[in-house]
Design a protein around this motif. Sequence first.
Motif, PDB file in Angstrom:
ATOM      1  N   GLY A  16     -42.526 -24.316 -49.707  1.00 55.75           N
ATOM      2  CA  GLY A  16     -43.487 -24.182 -50.884  1.00 55.75           C
ATOM      3  C   GLY A  16     -44.995 -24.233 -51.050  1.00 55.75           C
ATOM      4  N   ASN A  17     -45.594 -25.132 -49.800  1.00 55.83           N
ATOM      5  CA  ASN A  17     -47.240 -25.222 -49.329  1.00 55.83           C
ATOM      6  C   ASN A  17     -47.807 -23.707 -49.575  1.00 55.83           C
ATOM      7  OD1 ASN A  17     -46.391 -27.901 -50.017  1.00 55.83           O
ATOM      8  ND2 ASN A  17     -47.514 -28.440 -47.746  1.00 55.83           N
ATOM      9  N   SER A  80     -46.667 -19.798 -51.008  1.00 53.40           N
ATOM     10  CA  SER A  80     -46.211 -21.255 -52.066  1.00 53.40           C
ATOM     11  C   SER A  80     -45.202 -20.676 -50.150  1.00 53.40           C
ATOM     12  CB  SER A  80     -45.045 -20.758 -52.104  1.00 53.40           C
ATOM     13  OG  SER A  80     -44.177 -21.369 -52.488  1.00 53.40           O
ATOM     14  N   ALA A  81     -45.063 -21.222 -48.765  1.00 54.88           N
ATOM     15  CA  ALA A  81     -44.254 -20.351 -47.751  1.00 54.88           C
ATOM     16  C   ALA A  81     -43.210 -20.917 -48.004  1.00 54.88           C
ATOM     17  CB  ALA A  81     -44.868 -21.400 -46.773  1.00 54.88           C
ATOM     18  N   LEU A  82     -42.340 -19.949 -46.969  1.00 54.83           N
ATOM     19  CA  LEU A  82     -41.242 -20.318 -47.002  1.00 54.83           C
ATOM     20  C   LEU A  82     -40.322 -19.779 -46.275  1.00 54.83           C
ATOM     21  CD1 LEU A  82     -39.745 -16.443 -48.638  1.00 54.83           C
ATOM     22  CD2 LEU A  82     -39.698 -19.045 -50.401  1.00 54.83           C
ATOM     23  N   VAL A  83     -39.060 -20.798 -45.532  1.00 49.29           N
ATOM     24  CA  VAL A  83     -38.339 -20.936 -44.281  1.00 49.29           C
ATOM     25  C   VAL A  83     -38.301 -19.511 -43.146  1.00 49.29           C
ATOM     26  CG1 VAL A  83     -36.397 -21.874 -43.379  1.00 49.29           C
ATOM     27  CG2 VAL A  83     -37.281 -22.950 -44.807  1.00 49.29           C
ATOM     28  N   VAL A 116     -42.177 -22.792 -40.786  1.00 49.82           N
ATOM     29  CA  VAL A 116     -42.062 -23.772 -42.102  1.00 49.82           C
ATOM     30  C   VAL A 116     -40.774 -24.105 -42.128  1.00 49.82           C
ATOM     31  CG1 VAL A 116     -41.424 -22.916 -44.553  1.00 49.82           C
ATOM     32  CG2 VAL A 116     -43.043 -21.166 -43.155  1.00 49.82           C
ATOM     33  N   TRP A 117     -41.055 -25.495 -41.951  1.00 49.05           N
ATOM     34  CA  TRP A 117     -40.037 -26.852 -42.072  1.00 49.05           C
ATOM     35  C   TRP A 117     -39.384 -27.002 -43.701  1.00 49.05           C
ATOM     36  CZ3 TRP A 117     -44.040 -28.460 -41.001  1.00 49.05           C
ATOM     37  CH2 TRP A 117     -44.540 -29.506 -41.931  1.00 49.05           C
TER      38      TRP A 117
END
Lengths: 118, 113
Positions: A16-17, A80-83, A116-117
């Motif tokens: 999400g970041n 917005s990063a995804l796992v 990505v955690w």
Amino acid sequence: AQSVAQPEDQVNVAEGNPLTVKCTYSVSGNPYLFWYVQYPNRGLQFLLKYITGDNLVKGSYGFEAEFNKSQTSFHLKKPSALVSDSALYFCAVRDQIDRGSTLGRLYFGRGTQLTVWP
Amino acid sequence: DAGVTQSPTHLIKTRGQQVTLRCSPKSGHDTVSWYQQALGQGPQFIFQYYEEEERQRGNFPDRFSGHQFPNYSSELNVNALLLGDSALYLCASRSTGKSYEQYFGPGTRLTVT
């Protein structure tokens, strides 16, 4: 000679970041720049390229990259990063055999491992 | 539309042996490049083929040779294998004159013991 530097071996970000993976380049002439992603035990997948035009390039899976000529940088970004974005990312620059030729080799950086955690 | 395919997927050879890796480019592509990716490194350019000729070569010894066939498929041959030749070998193809990006195959993992 052409070269690419990826100053970070590893980037960690929470889901999400926003994320940024850095790349700087050194070329003679106009830079042709690329980002590729590699998942474990897989080949490289093309994400995006900068050849000419707008400094902000949009690519696959919501990724984009910003070309900055004065700083000789081509950083990869995602709002917005995804796992599922967790993978190894490579920046590359292409040379030309001769002016006007579309043949040419890619010079890759060492890669940046993005985690990505959740 | 099949992408770039490579065979075999994995290969184990003994030092001093010879190996042949194969690549079929993406449909419509006519240029094939080979890269070596050692563990923890970025891919290193070996050579590029277009119109059945080697057009450009990276800093690899003559033990590494290649070929491109009339159907644009390609082979990479490595003679007198060394332990240091253990790596993932990637084939990439593109359509000359139409696009700049190269499309990569899944690679062949070569282990030399």
